[in-house]
Write an enzyme that holds these catalytic residues in place. Structure first.
Site, PDB file in Angstrom:
ATOM      1  N   ASP A   1       2.051   7.380 -22.476  1.00 20.63           N
ATOM      2  CA  ASP A   1       2.935   6.238 -22.251  1.00 20.63           C
ATOM      3  C   ASP A   1       3.488   6.172 -20.828  1.00 20.63           C
ATOM      4  O   ASP A   1       4.457   5.449 -20.578  1.00 20.63           O
ATOM      5  CB  ASP A   1       4.068   6.241 -23.273  1.00 20.63           C
ATOM      6  CG  ASP A   1       3.581   5.773 -24.639  1.00 20.63           C
ATOM      7  OD1 ASP A   1       2.643   4.953 -24.679  1.00 20.63           O
ATOM      8  OD2 ASP A   1       4.125   6.231 -25.662  1.00 20.63           O
TER       9      ASP A   1
ATOM     10  N   ASP B   1      -1.649   1.786 -29.377  1.00 22.49           N
ATOM     11  CA  ASP B   1      -0.632   1.461 -28.376  1.00 22.49           C
ATOM     12  C   ASP B   1      -1.146   1.678 -26.950  1.00 22.49           C
ATOM     13  O   ASP B   1      -0.708   1.022 -25.996  1.00 22.49           O
ATOM     14  CB  ASP B   1       0.627   2.321 -28.565  1.00 22.49           C
ATOM     15  CG  ASP B   1       0.998   2.582 -30.017  1.00 22.49           C
ATOM     16  OD1 ASP B   1       0.098   2.591 -30.865  1.00 22.49           O
ATOM     17  OD2 ASP B   1       2.179   2.796 -30.297  1.00 22.49           O
TER      18      ASP B   1
END
Ligand code: GLY
Length: 383
Positions: A105, A165
């Site tokens: 991320d 994601d």
């Protein structure tokens, strides 16, 4: 800009400006994630409240507060928002030293902060930070399985785990190739996107959250329900990450296959979005309890708007209408524009199987604001 929704967007932008002026000032020294019972934001950059000393500052949402400030800066031209955004940016640079907390991320962390700063102001230090993060993301690539490893072995052996994601984080790699002229970053991003097309997207357009590969051979082992209802279900935020993420791959590469994939997932979403426009945590969850996820709703709206923007007149309107239906539902019944709470968007759920549902989360505000600015046709493209 979507002309038929311009007036609606203008009204919301006024409310956003008014609320975020005092929220930003009040919380300028923090990196907020959620509010407490009194409606005051926490601070994920404060080591004394972090759930893990190493990982705290590397919390995956820590880029969105800076991103909110850059959206406001672009909207209003007010320098104070750039100053607040830079405080986040400076804090996040420290994650490179601690290193262990970092994960895939880094795209979510550094695109709306350092890369946004570089794009908007040309600050050279921000470019370097963005490139450093891109190299860390590229270093998570598994060549045997052609996927980017999501997380570290914090609670399980996750060496072979990839999650949908990550499609959003690929933006950092595309940006790094565009910035340096070195194709390696883009090549890694496309290999991962191709693996995701083949292994995460089901024939009906629904999406798996987690896929485990054998990290040595690269063979697909199994899929997991992850933050959704269960294996084979359809976690709505994951659906949103897929639509938006494949659009990011399309926008940076112009490869038709990524547009087609985004459209396939979007069509499935359109078939399942309830008439109310309120998005459940999982499209395949039981009717009761009716857990909602406004974060997933805002992400999905953003992805649908990007898709609509790449389609010709006559094809794009249904995606625009669906996105505005979702945003309207949030604006009318799931948003708090008052003084009693620092967050705007309410009724977010981090996952289906958690103790507490219907909280607020700062990244929902980020994606809500970003989507409203998209309807208006203003705002920085962060990805
Ligand atoms: N990327 C983690 C989540 O959507 O919760």
């Amino acid at each position: 800009m979507i002309k038929r929704y311009e007036e609606w967007a203008d009204t919301l932008i006024e409310k956003i400006r008014e609320k975020m002026a005092w929220v930003s000032e009040k919380n300028k020294d923090k990196i907020p994630y959620q509010t407490d019972a009194e409606g005051n934001y926490d601070d994920r950059s404060n080591p004394s409240v972090n759930w893990n000393q190493d990982d705290g500052l590397s919390w995956w949402t820590n880029g969105f507060w800076g991103g909110i400030q850059w959206l406001l800066y672009q909207d209003t031209g007010e320098e104070r928002y750039a100053e607040i955004a830079r405080l986040s940016e400076e804090k996040l640079e420290k994650c490179f030293q601690s290193f262990y907390g970092l994960h895939h991320d880094v795209g979510f962390m550094y695109m709306p902060t350092a890369v946004a700063d570089w794009r908007l102001t040309g600050r050279a230090d921000s470019r370097r930070t963005g490139l450093h993060a891109a190299n860390l993301l590229a270093g998570r690539f598994n060549p045997a399985g052609r996927f980017i490893r999501a997380w570290n072995d914090t609670w399980d052996d996750t060496k072979g785990w990839a999650i949908i994601d990550c499609m959003m984080n690929l933006s950092l790699l595309y940006w790094a190739s565009e910035e340096t002229g070195d194709p390696r970053f883009r090549q890694i991003a496309m290999l991962h996107a191709d693996t995701a097309r083949e292994n995460f997207i089901r024939p009906d357009g629904s999406v798996c959250h987690i896929v485990e590969f054998d990290p040595e051979t690269g063979k697909m082992v199994r899929s997991l329900g992850g933050q959704g209802y269960g294996e084979g279900s359809s976690w709505t935020r994951g659906q949103g990450w897929a639509v938006y993420g494949f659009m990011i791959s399309y926008l940076h590469t112009k490869e038709q296959k990524y547009l087609d994939t985004a459209k396939k997932v979007a069509d499935y979403c359109l078939e399942n979005i309830p008439d109310s426009g309120i998005i459940p945590v999982d499209f395949r969850q039981p009717a009761e309890p009716a857990w909602e996820d406004s974060c997933g709703a805002c992400v999905m709206a953003g992805g649908l708007l990007e898709l609509a923007g790449c389609l010709p007149e006559g094809e794009r309107e249904r995606y625009e209408d669906a996105a505005v239906k979702i945003l309207r539902a949030i604006g009318e019944s799931r948003a708090d524009f008052g003084r009693g709470c620092d967050a705007i968007v309410q009724n977010c759920s981090s996952a289906y199987h958690v103790q507490v549902h219907h909280e607020n989360m700062s990244y929902a505000d980020y994606f809500f604001m970003e989507a409203v600015y998209k309807v208006k046709g203003t705002g920085q493209f962060m990805w």
